[in-house]
Design an enzyme around this catalytic site. Structure first.
Site, mmCIF file in Angstrom:
data_model
loop_
_atom_site.group_PDB
_atom_site.id
_atom_site.type_symbol
_atom_site.label_atom_id
_atom_site.label_comp_id
_atom_site.label_asym_id
_atom_site.label_seq_id
_atom_site.Cartn_x
_atom_site.Cartn_y
_atom_site.Cartn_z
ATOM 1 C CB CYS A 92 -0.921 -0.010 1.211
ATOM 2 S SG CYS A 92 -2.040 1.407 1.284
ATOM 3 C CD GLN A 286 -3.382 21.548 6.651
ATOM 4 O OE1 GLN A 286 -2.867 20.453 6.532
ATOM 5 N NE2 GLN A 286 -2.932 22.610 6.007
ATOM 6 C CB CYS A 410 2.732 20.411 2.071
ATOM 7 S SG CYS A 410 2.304 21.092 0.450
#
Length: 454
Positions: A92, A286, A410
């Site tokens: 994953c 967020q 980010c």
């Protein structure tokens, strides 16, 4: 005199066979937190390998300048290695660091931030602030679960889960340990519900959104739902208490399935600022509420807005920073590129009784100084751009000569690039910190504070 054409017999080329596996000693993490090693004179990026480990790996990709691989055996393990909680972690793509102790994850992320600032910005902060941390599991309130029917030896098989690592294929999951428990506990039931739906071949995804009080799911379907399927999904929503939406087309087509008379929003609270912010399931917000609360608190503290000051919040979204700043500043201007989020910001300001804040929609790659909202300048500025950073915006805000700039990032690479630009434009990098917004993943979130040189 004519010449006869000369025919050259091409040489036979023997294609060099490439290795399928090898052993390596891992030197450090790469920027995306894969193990970086060298085999011969070539760099290899290795999944599931930690710095200091000796591993055997199989090659997944050969490229001209570097190779990629996946660990097949740990010959000498790092003392920081731990047993992953999730059985799907090897495939994953939702998590890539569950094999590294949580405390060590944030240490490595801070190293990456500082390395990127030095490498791409040529700078280092005068002070490194403590990282922002919260629970490392069950934190994720925003996610997209893919749904596919694929061919198998036994016919068609349902695949329900997240993308595989570095692939568009899906990993079939039965559990998820980073997803918020209000949704994670229902994964087996959701898989069964999809499998029993008549229109399952036309389902593409489930969008997850979890507020402080309510969880929601948005089912994206490419063909109209049958009455039987509508009833099945309504029954699930009623029994679970999860708000259910359907999406037959683009984002504008979303409609509530249950409850049908709901107000179509979720919410989260920022108690320190006496605020409640509303959002819709497909809005950007967020994903980690606890880290977000700490992040907002620290950003406001570092920017230190005063009652007589005018503050600019760029890439403001639905007002996550704008409204807390408005509790402290004289006036706040929030600028966002997405009109729907600008409207959400206005609605949230009204909801919380704030009349000293204004929201505008604008392209932040365009000249700002001549905009009507920019007249009068700004004392302080906050920006929270997407992954590609804010180079044009940084060049624009430098003209305001704001005393202080707080940059929430980010992506440490684009932060470093933009930080270098700010330094060239007369600012000093005073402070920086990392924030573990996405534990168990390679995402590096950070905050940097710049002050104008006097």
């Amino acid at each position: 005199m004519s010449r006869k054409p000369r025919f050259i017999t091409p040489r036979k080329t023997v294609k060099k066979s490439l290795p399928t596996q090898a052993e390596a000693c891992v030197e450090k993490f790469s920027h995306d937190m894969r193990g970086l090693a060298r085999v011969g004179k070539k760099t290899v990026f290795i999944d599931n390998a930690l710095p200091g480990e000796e591993v055997r790996f199989r090659y997944s990709t050969h490229r001209a300048r570097f190779d990629e691989g996946v660990t097949s055996e740990i010959i000498q393990a790092s003392p920081l290695r731990c047993e992953p909680r999730c059985p799907h972690v090897s495939l994953c793509g939702g998590c890539s660091l569950q094999h590294l102790q949580v405390d060590a994850q944030i240490v490595e992320k801070q190293k990456i931030l500082l390395d990127q600032l030095a490498r791409f910005g040529g700078i280092e902060p005068e002070e490194i602030l403590p990282p922002l941390l919260a629970e490392p599991y069950g934190y994720r309130r925003k996610a997209r679960i893919g749904i596919r029917q694929v061919k198998s030896a036994k016919g068609k098989k349902l695949v329900f889960g997240f993308r595989k690592k570095r692939s568009n294929d899906l990993t079939d999951i039965d559990e998820c340990h980073v997803l918020h428990p209000s949704i994670a506990q229902h994964i087996p039931a959701l898989k069964l519900l999809v499998a029993e739906s008549e229109g399952r071949a036309h389902f593409s995804q489930l969008e997850v959104a979890v507020g402080d009080d309510v969880a929601a799911l948005v089912l994206r379907h490419l063909q109209p739902l049958s009455e039987g399927d509508r009833q099945r999904w309504q029954d699930f929503a009623k029994s679970s208490g999860i708000y259910m939406y359907i999406q037959p087309g683009d984002a504008a087509s979303i409609q509530p399935l249950w409850p049908q008379n709901n107000e179509n929003y979720l919410s989260y609270r920022l108690s320190e600022f006496d605020l409640s912010l509303h959002f819709q399931p497909m809005d950007f917000f967020q994903v980690n509420f606890e880290v977000n609360r700490q992040m907002v608190s620290r950003a406001v503290q570092l920017l230190d807005p005063q009652p007589g000051e005018r503050v600019l919040d760029l890439f403001c979204g639905l007002g996550n920073f704008t409204l807390p700043l408005a509790r402290r500043a004289g006036e706040v201007i929030g600028i966002e590129g997405v009109g729907a989020l600008t409207q959400r910001g206005k609605d949230n300001a009204a909801l919380n009784g704030l009349n000293n804040v204004r929201f505008h929609t604008a392209d932040l790659n365009e000249e700002m100084v001549k905009k009507a909202w920019a007249s009068g300048g700004f004392d302080k500025i906050l920006l929270d751009p997407p992954r590609d950073g804010a180079l044009q915006a940084v060049r624009g805000i430098a003209r305001f000569k704001a005393q202080k700039v707080v940059y929430v990032s980010c992506n440490p690479a684009t932060l470093a690039r933009d930080a270098g630009e700010l330094v060239q434009l007369g600012y000093r990098l005073k402070q920086a910190c990392v924030m573990d917004m996405f534990p168990q993943t390679s995402h590096v979130e950070s905050m940097a504070v710049f002050e104008l040189d006097s």
